[in-house]
Scaffold this active site. Structure first.
Site, mmCIF file in Angstrom:
data_model
loop_
_atom_site.group_PDB
_atom_site.id
_atom_site.type_symbol
_atom_site.label_atom_id
_atom_site.label_comp_id
_atom_site.label_asym_id
_atom_site.label_seq_id
_atom_site.Cartn_x
_atom_site.Cartn_y
_atom_site.Cartn_z
ATOM 1 N N CYS A 249 0.830 -1.203 0.000
ATOM 2 C CA CYS A 249 0.000 0.000 0.000
ATOM 3 C C CYS A 249 0.871 1.262 0.000
ATOM 4 C CB CYS A 249 -0.989 -0.026 1.170
ATOM 5 S SG CYS A 249 -2.303 1.213 1.003
ATOM 6 N N HIS B 103 -3.648 -5.103 -0.082
ATOM 7 C CA HIS B 103 -3.211 -5.534 1.254
ATOM 8 C C HIS B 103 -3.211 -7.061 1.360
ATOM 9 C CE1 HIS B 103 -2.842 -1.792 3.628
ATOM 10 N NE2 HIS B 103 -3.670 -1.317 2.719
ATOM 11 N N GLU C 286 -1.578 -8.884 3.338
ATOM 12 C CA GLU C 286 -1.542 -9.331 4.741
ATOM 13 C C GLU C 286 -2.947 -9.506 5.309
ATOM 14 O OE1 GLU C 286 -2.133 -4.952 5.388
ATOM 15 O OE2 GLU C 286 -1.224 -6.247 3.860
#
Length: 249
Positions: free
Chosen positions: A118, A221, A223
């Site tokens: 990001c 994202h 994660e």
């Protein structure tokens, strides 16, 4: 040749200012927990690096890690790419900009793997001399929705990956679906980088270094997706495997 150890993965920290509670305005060092969990899930040891303005401290911190994640966070100051701030630029934290720059200086000096997420893709681009759209309204044409609100693990828009790229090798598909939480993105590409992913409106979603051993950055994202999305988990797996190669002796 000795046994491989679990690689230590440095995660660039953030500063959170309390808006209420006992200590309004009190500053806290943090990263979102999903970064830690994604690293642990894939065989790494997460090491949260708190924001610092000390070159000596930052260099010492980077000397203790085997791979670096430039995490998400606040908007990057437009002065970092020699533009005046436009009205829709969000909150900035210039000390984080300085910190990320010094992290990259030290990590590149050591040639350790780097993963940008990001804000991370944006700062890696700025670090290499690139610029950003300060807000998607300045893009010059309509864009799809890049800020989905809640539900971080929901995938909401397509990204096309270039076949000759590390991201394609990792995700094993030209067309993937990702989550989206950003109002800024890469504008002019930095030197030594190549575009490896775009959304259907032309917004740059993936870049990587042309000649650095492993420097990959994404606008989404992963994660937040690693538990349910095979490609996102494999991105962390490959990054940590590349980091573990430095552990051989």
């Amino acid at each position: 040749m000795g046994k491989k150890k679990k690689p230590v993965i440095g995660i660039a920290g953030n500063v959170l200012k309390d808006s209420g509670g006992m200590f309004p305005g009190y500053r806290r060092s943090y990263v979102n927990e999903d970064y830690n969990m994604a690293v642990i899930q894939n065989g790494g040891v997460p090491f949260i690096i708190p924001v610092s303005q000390s070159d000596e401290v930052i260099e010492k911190q980077v000397s203790m890690i085997d791979g670096l994640i430039i995490s998400g966070g606040s908007d990057i100051s437009s002065l970092e790419y020699e533009e005046e701030p436009l009205p829709l630029l969000g909150d900035i934290l210039p000390e984080r900009d300085y910190f990320d720059r010094k992290l990259l200086d030290a990590a590149i000096k050591r040639q350790i793997p780097i993963l940008g997420i990001c804000r991370g893709i944006q700062f890696i681009n700025v670090y290499h001399g690139g610029t950003l759209y300060q807000d998607h309204s300045y893009y010059g044409k309509d864009v799809i929705r890049h800020w989905q609100g809640h539900d971080p693990d929901v995938k909401t828009h397509h990204v096309h990956l270039e076949k000759e790229s590390k991201l394609y090798d990792i995700y094993k598909d030209e067309d993937i679906i990702v989550n989206s939480f950003h109002h800024q993105s890469v504008k002019d590409l930095g030197k030594g980088l190549k575009i490896t992913g775009k959304s259907k409106d032309g917004i740059i979603e993936g870049v990587e270094s042309i000649d650095y051993p492993f420097m990959v950055a994404v606008q989404w994202h992963p994660e937040m997706l690693f538990r349910t999305d095979e490609g996102s988990n494999r991105l962390f797996k490959i990054f940590i495997e590349k980091s573990s190669e430095r552990e051989e002796s």
